[in-house]
Design a protein around this motif. Structure first.
Motif, PDB file in Angstrom:
ATOM      1  N   UNK A 178       0.815  -1.216   0.000  1.00  0.00           N
ATOM      2  CA  UNK A 178       0.000   0.000   0.000  1.00  0.00           C
ATOM      3  C   UNK A 178       0.844   1.259   0.000  1.00  0.00           C
ATOM      4  N   UNK A 179       2.127   1.139   0.375  1.00  0.00           N
ATOM      5  CA  UNK A 179       3.016   2.298   0.365  1.00  0.00           C
ATOM      6  C   UNK A 179       3.214   2.879  -1.020  1.00  0.00           C
ATOM      7  N   UNK A 180       2.906   2.098  -2.048  1.00  0.00           N
ATOM      8  CA  UNK A 180       3.064   2.576  -3.422  1.00  0.00           C
ATOM      9  C   UNK A 180       2.175   3.770  -3.723  1.00  0.00           C
ATOM     10  N   UNK A 181       1.135   3.971  -2.914  1.00  0.00           N
ATOM     11  CA  UNK A 181       0.222   5.094  -3.159  1.00  0.00           C
ATOM     12  C   UNK A 181       0.927   6.444  -3.018  1.00  0.00           C
ATOM     13  N   UNK A 182       2.082   6.491  -2.339  1.00  0.00           N
ATOM     14  CA  UNK A 182       2.804   7.754  -2.161  1.00  0.00           C
ATOM     15  C   UNK A 182       3.548   8.174  -3.426  1.00  0.00           C
ATOM     16  N   UNK A 183       3.677   7.262  -4.372  1.00  0.00           N
ATOM     17  CA  UNK A 183       4.449   7.551  -5.592  1.00  0.00           C
ATOM     18  C   UNK A 183       3.641   8.394  -6.565  1.00  0.00           C
ATOM     19  N   UNK A 184       4.315   9.322  -7.205  1.00  0.00           N
ATOM     20  CA  UNK A 184       3.723  10.070  -8.309  1.00  0.00           C
ATOM     21  C   UNK A 184       3.996   9.359  -9.643  1.00  0.00           C
ATOM     22  N   UNK A 185       5.168   8.729  -9.704  1.00  0.00           N
ATOM     23  CA  UNK A 185       5.557   7.961 -10.883  1.00  0.00           C
ATOM     24  C   UNK A 185       6.042   6.592 -10.424  1.00  0.00           C
ATOM     25  N   UNK A 186       5.634   5.549 -11.131  1.00  0.00           N
ATOM     26  CA  UNK A 186       6.123   4.192 -10.896  1.00  0.00           C
ATOM     27  C   UNK A 186       6.856   3.749 -12.153  1.00  0.00           C
ATOM     28  N   UNK A 187       8.097   3.315 -11.983  1.00  0.00           N
ATOM     29  CA  UNK A 187       8.888   2.844 -13.119  1.00  0.00           C
ATOM     30  C   UNK A 187       9.192   1.367 -12.928  1.00  0.00           C
ATOM     31  N   UNK A 188       8.762   0.562 -13.886  1.00  0.00           N
ATOM     32  CA  UNK A 188       9.109  -0.860 -13.894  1.00  0.00           C
ATOM     33  C   UNK A 188      10.469  -0.966 -14.585  1.00  0.00           C
ATOM     34  N   UNK A 189      11.497  -1.328 -13.833  1.00  0.00           N
ATOM     35  CA  UNK A 189      12.867  -1.281 -14.318  1.00  0.00           C
ATOM     36  C   UNK A 189      13.360  -2.651 -14.792  1.00  0.00           C
ATOM     37  N   UNK A 190      14.476  -2.615 -15.505  1.00  0.00           N
ATOM     38  CA  UNK A 190      15.160  -3.828 -15.966  1.00  0.00           C
ATOM     39  C   UNK A 190      14.262  -4.698 -16.827  1.00  0.00           C
ATOM     40  N   UNK A 191      13.436  -4.051 -17.637  1.00  0.00           N
ATOM     41  CA  UNK A 191      12.547  -4.775 -18.554  1.00  0.00           C
ATOM     42  C   UNK A 191      13.330  -5.262 -19.771  1.00  0.00           C
ATOM     43  N   UNK A 192      12.848  -6.321 -20.422  1.00  0.00           N
ATOM     44  CA  UNK A 192      13.431  -6.685 -21.722  1.00  0.00           C
ATOM     45  C   UNK A 192      13.299  -5.506 -22.677  1.00  0.00           C
ATOM     46  N   UNK A 193      14.298  -5.305 -23.490  1.00  0.00           N
ATOM     47  CA  UNK A 193      14.316  -4.147 -24.371  1.00  0.00           C
ATOM     48  C   UNK A 193      13.170  -4.199 -25.379  1.00  0.00           C
ATOM     49  N   UNK A 194      12.668  -5.428 -25.640  1.00  0.00           N
ATOM     50  CA  UNK A 194      11.591  -5.590 -26.619  1.00  0.00           C
ATOM     51  C   UNK A 194      10.239  -5.885 -25.961  1.00  0.00           C
ATOM     52  N   UNK A 195      10.060  -5.426 -24.722  1.00  0.00           N
ATOM     53  CA  UNK A 195       8.806  -5.668 -24.008  1.00  0.00           C
ATOM     54  C   UNK A 195       7.624  -5.103 -24.802  1.00  0.00           C
ATOM     55  N   UNK A 196       6.625  -5.945 -25.042  1.00  0.00           N
ATOM     56  CA  UNK A 196       5.512  -5.546 -25.895  1.00  0.00           C
ATOM     57  C   UNK A 196       4.364  -4.900 -25.144  1.00  0.00           C
ATOM     58  N   UNK A 197       3.446  -4.299 -25.887  1.00  0.00           N
ATOM     59  CA  UNK A 197       2.311  -3.586 -25.303  1.00  0.00           C
ATOM     60  C   UNK A 197       1.376  -4.513 -24.529  1.00  0.00           C
ATOM     61  N   UNK A 198       1.201  -5.750 -24.995  1.00  0.00           N
ATOM     62  CA  UNK A 198       0.302  -6.683 -24.313  1.00  0.00           C
ATOM     63  C   UNK A 198       0.808  -6.955 -22.900  1.00  0.00           C
ATOM     64  N   UNK A 199       2.107  -7.213 -22.766  1.00  0.00           N
ATOM     65  CA  UNK A 199       2.669  -7.483 -21.441  1.00  0.00           C
ATOM     66  C   UNK A 199       2.683  -6.221 -20.579  1.00  0.00           C
ATOM     67  N   UNK A 200       2.942  -5.084 -21.185  1.00  0.00           N
ATOM     68  CA  UNK A 200       2.892  -3.825 -20.430  1.00  0.00           C
ATOM     69  C   UNK A 200       1.500  -3.607 -19.847  1.00  0.00           C
ATOM     70  N   UNK A 201       0.475  -3.854 -20.641  1.00  0.00           N
ATOM     71  CA  UNK A 201      -0.894  -3.685 -20.163  1.00  0.00           C
ATOM     72  C   UNK A 201      -1.226  -4.668 -19.053  1.00  0.00           C
ATOM     73  N   UNK A 202      -0.676  -5.885 -19.137  1.00  0.00           N
ATOM     74  CA  UNK A 202      -0.883  -6.874 -18.079  1.00  0.00           C
ATOM     75  C   UNK A 202      -0.262  -6.395 -16.765  1.00  0.00           C
ATOM     76  N   UNK A 203       0.938  -5.822 -16.865  1.00  0.00           N
ATOM     77  CA  UNK A 203       1.606  -5.289 -15.668  1.00  0.00           C
ATOM     78  C   UNK A 203       0.832  -4.102 -15.104  1.00  0.00           C
ATOM     79  N   UNK A 204       0.349  -3.243 -15.978  1.00  0.00           N
ATOM     80  CA  UNK A 204      -0.450  -2.100 -15.528  1.00  0.00           C
ATOM     81  C   UNK A 204      -1.687  -2.556 -14.773  1.00  0.00           C
TER      82      UNK A 204
END
Length: 335
Positions: A178-204
């Motif tokens: 729940x501490x994540x609510x304090x963030x203004x921006x969340x960055x998912x780091x160390x992703x594969x360079x070719x991460x696709x939109x479908x997987x990004x939407x799943x993470x979102x």
């Protein structure tokens, strides 16, 4: 270690309760946080180590340093000094910590680099300096609730996102999700360079960002060259070298070097490892040593390995970079 963590699972509710109560006290104003009338940006995480805070701080320095007087403020983990320290030409990794020393070595007088375990005191000392900074970047201060940053950037890794983790001691979270609510921006780091939109939407979908939060995805890009104090070598020219790492997770680096079909032996130390004299004697017997930039800061003072010691730089690539940069500049403008 995994077995011990599982055995300690009954302690998870107690750790959860203590950290939740602490955060609630700050959220409700029972404990006081100091706010500031100038830009204070915090880069942090919910989990312990290895989310990419150092390259993110460097990214922000590059973005802001030409237009503002920028300072970084870190705890200075494992340094041999106490209290407030401002990096200068006499500083070492032992006096300010390896990551702040890396900032100073890379950017020199373009940025003020300070350390203080008490961030509130560190900010006060920085602002009392002649030529005080206009922007302060807090490194790894998301849980330092005595200071209320004007803008919080929360990092979480692609391979171990906070929403799939437990609090300590069984998991890696320093506080509840729940501490994540304090963030203004969340960055998912160390992703594969070719991460696709479908997987990004799943993470979102799993992050479930609040209406005021923005989510970005970043990847690490490794250089094609390694560098010493006064020389460089192309990666493809290297053979039978020794890789030395003292970072939280060396797997991405190892995988990258293997993808280049390079042959090497790996000496894998724990994060922020303090190299002993025995370690150095062992390294003296190696023909060529490749390491990370952070580890290079700790190893470069040893003259006996200086001529064979090289580091591999990394940079961060952020999707929707223009939008990210504009958010940061807007945060600075309105602080």
């Amino acid at each position: 270690m995994k077995l011990i963590r599982k055995i300690l699972f009954p302690l998870v509710p107690f750790y959860y309760l203590v950290t939740w109560l602490r955060n609630t006290c700050y959220d409700w104003g029972i404990k006081k946080s100091e706010s500031y009338r100038f830009p204070v940006l915090c880069v942090g995480n919910l989990s312990v180590g290895g989310t990419g805070k150092t390259p993110m701080i460097e990214y922000l320095i590059k973005l802001l340093k030409d237009d503002f007087k920028v300072a970084t403020l870190s705890r200075g983990y494992k340094r041999k000094t106490k209290g407030f320290q401002l990096a200068d030409e006499n500083s070492t990794a032992e006096s300010v910590g390896d990551e702040p020393f890396q900032f100073y070595n890379k950017f020199g007088n373009d940025v003020m680099v300070a350390v203080d375990s008490d961030r509130k005191n560190g900010i006060k000392n920085l602002r009392n300096l002649e030529g005080k900074p206009e922007i302060i970047l807090l490194d790894d201060a998301f849980q330092h609730r005595k200071v209320k940053a004007g803008f919080n950037i929360l990092l979480t890794t692609y391979n171990n996102p906070y929403y799939s983790d437990f609090v300590l001691p069984t998991g890696n979270l320093r506080e509840p999700k729940s501490g994540a609510k304090r963030a203004h921006v969340i960055v998912v780091t160390k992703c594969p360079i070719d991460l696709g939109d479908v997987e990004k939407n799943d993470i979102l979908t799993k992050i479930k960002p609040k209406p005021y939060q923005h989510v970005f995805f970043s990847s690490i890009v490794y250089s094609n060259e390694v560098f010493s104090n006064d020389a460089s070598k192309k990666l493809e020219t290297l053979s039978n070298f020794t890789l030395v790492t003292g970072i939280a997770n060396a797997n991405p680096l190892v995988d990258y070097l293997k993808s280049k079909n390079l042959k090497f032996e790996h000496f894998n130390f724990k994060d922020h490892h303090e190299f002993s004299q025995q370690d150095i004697l062992h390294l003296e017997t190696q023909q060529l040593i490749i390491t990370t930039e952070k580890d290079f800061m700790r190893l470069k003072p040893y003259e006996s390995i200086k001529d064979k010691l090289f580091y591999l730089p990394i940079t961060v690539v952020i999707d929707r970079e223009t939008t990210f940069n504009e958010l940061i500049k807007q945060a600075v403008k309105h602080s």
